[in-house]
Design a protein around this motif. Structure first.
Motif, PDB file in Angstrom:
ATOM      1  N   TYR A  23       0.848  -1.200   0.000  1.00 44.98           N
ATOM      2  CA  TYR A  23       0.000   0.000   0.000  1.00 44.98           C
ATOM      3  C   TYR A  23       0.878   1.242   0.000  1.00 44.98           C
ATOM      4  CZ  TYR A  23      -2.997   3.673   1.933  1.00 44.98           C
ATOM      5  OH  TYR A  23      -3.664   4.850   2.145  1.00 44.98           O
ATOM      6  N   GLU A  72       0.374   5.803  -0.515  1.00 42.58           N
ATOM      7  CA  GLU A  72      -0.555   6.911  -0.754  1.00 42.58           C
ATOM      8  C   GLU A  72       0.192   8.222  -0.663  1.00 42.58           C
ATOM      9  OE1 GLU A  72      -1.407   9.226   1.674  1.00 42.58           O
ATOM     10  OE2 GLU A  72      -0.618   8.253   3.484  1.00 42.58           O
ATOM     11  N   ALA A 124      -4.266   6.685  -3.767  1.00 39.69           N
ATOM     12  CA  ALA A 124      -3.882   5.470  -3.044  1.00 39.69           C
ATOM     13  C   ALA A 124      -3.577   4.381  -4.058  1.00 39.69           C
ATOM     14  CB  ALA A 124      -4.998   5.024  -2.103  1.00 39.69           C
ATOM     15  N   VAL A 137      -2.811   0.242  -4.184  1.00 35.86           N
ATOM     16  CA  VAL A 137      -2.910  -0.971  -3.374  1.00 35.86           C
ATOM     17  C   VAL A 137      -2.599  -2.182  -4.244  1.00 35.86           C
ATOM     18  CG1 VAL A 137      -4.388  -2.372  -1.908  1.00 35.86           C
ATOM     19  CG2 VAL A 137      -4.652   0.097  -1.899  1.00 35.86           C
ATOM     20  N   ILE A 182      -8.494  10.044   2.128  1.00 37.42           N
ATOM     21  CA  ILE A 182      -7.491   9.010   1.896  1.00 37.42           C
ATOM     22  C   ILE A 182      -8.059   7.625   2.170  1.00 37.42           C
ATOM     23  CG2 ILE A 182      -6.512   9.205   4.209  1.00 37.42           C
ATOM     24  CD1 ILE A 182      -4.756   8.253   0.888  1.00 37.42           C
ATOM     25  N   THR A 183      -8.971   7.514   3.162  1.00 34.94           N
ATOM     26  CA  THR A 183      -9.594   6.217   3.433  1.00 34.94           C
ATOM     27  C   THR A 183     -10.443   5.776   2.249  1.00 34.94           C
ATOM     28  OG1 THR A 183      -9.635   6.611   5.818  1.00 34.94           O
ATOM     29  CG2 THR A 183     -11.133   4.945   4.959  1.00 34.94           C
ATOM     30  N   SER A 203      -8.371   4.649  -0.606  1.00 35.04           N
ATOM     31  CA  SER A 203      -7.856   3.285  -0.401  1.00 35.04           C
ATOM     32  C   SER A 203      -8.901   2.240  -0.763  1.00 35.04           C
ATOM     33  CB  SER A 203      -7.431   3.110   1.059  1.00 35.04           C
ATOM     34  OG  SER A 203      -6.467   4.065   1.429  1.00 35.04           O
TER      35      SER A 203
END
Length: 235
Positions: free
Chosen positions: A168, A170, A183, A185, A203-204, A207
């Motif tokens: 991960y 970011e 982000a 992943v 940002i969450t 992701s």
């Protein structure tokens, strides 16, 4: 050169010129880096990654650079052409970023993240309620886990995908409190290892979108009869 040829006893035309590598700034000759960098089927990941970073502020992790350079090479091989920065962005968007509603672009992929609502307690797991568009139908699924990403993986298991996050990264796309975040992943989906990319002010959420990107890419690969080769993604 004539003196060198005479000393070696050969013709001047047979002398091999040894020219050192001389780095220059393209600005010194009235050019930009973008004008100098030409991307074709033989190009490596460096020029491609530079154009994405300079034009779109996307700083791709190394293994993602390798994976995406393969997609660009497939595009240029099929058409026998060079591509510029705008072409690379279109290829990147088509490969990793599903079209949003109202964009006028054709969407791809089974899943689209609509909204999320998270809750947590001091003595229990985090809970994430997710509204998903699943093959065109809206679904609300609740997952639990150690943090929002783990809870989201639980949601995906409930809709038929066992996903493992392997790596991960970011970063913000610009300065300021309202800047969007990118982000990246790397996921194991089915028998494949592949990357997903998400962009969002949160940002969450970026992701979670990146994980969906990887799942949608996996499904598209199955439909198109192509699968990610782990040997080609830097492992």
């Amino acid at each position: 050169m004539a003196a060198r040829a005479e000393a070696q006893g050969v013709a001047v035309d047979d002398i091999v010129w040894g020219v050192p590598y001389l780095p220059i700034d393209p600005k010194d000759v009235g050019r930009s880096y973008e004008a100098v960098i030409r991307v074709n089927s033989q190009s490596g990941k460096g020029g491609i990654s530079y154009l994405l970073k300079s034009e779109r502020n996307l700083d791709l992790p190394r293994r993602l650079q390798i994976e995406f350079s393969r997609a660009v090479q497939e595009h240029t091989d099929a058409r026998g052409i060079e591509v510029n920065a705008e072409d690379i962005w279109r290829i990147f968007s088509d490969e990793y970023l599903p079209a949003e509603p109202g964009s006028g672009l054709e969407p791809w992929g089974r899943l689209r993240l609509v909204s999320t609502r998270a809750s947590s307690s001091e003595d229990g797991p985090d809970t994430l309620e997710v509204e998903l568009e699943d093959a065109g139908q809206l679904r609300t699924v609740t997952g639990t886990g150690n943090g929002p990403v783990d809870a989201f993986l639980d949601v995906l298991r409930q809709v038929g995908h066992d996903v493992l996050v392997l790596d991960y990264a970011e970063h913000a796309l610009s300065a300021g409190s309202d800047a969007a975040a990118a982000a990246y992943v790397e996921c194991s989906v089915g028998d494949d290892v592949l990357w997903g990319v998400g962009i969002d002010p949160s940002i969450t959420t970026a992701s979670l979108k990146a994980i969906i990107s990887a799942v949608n890419r996996y499904e598209r690969a199955q439909v198109e009869g192509r699968a990610a080769d782990p040997a080609t993604v830097g492992r």
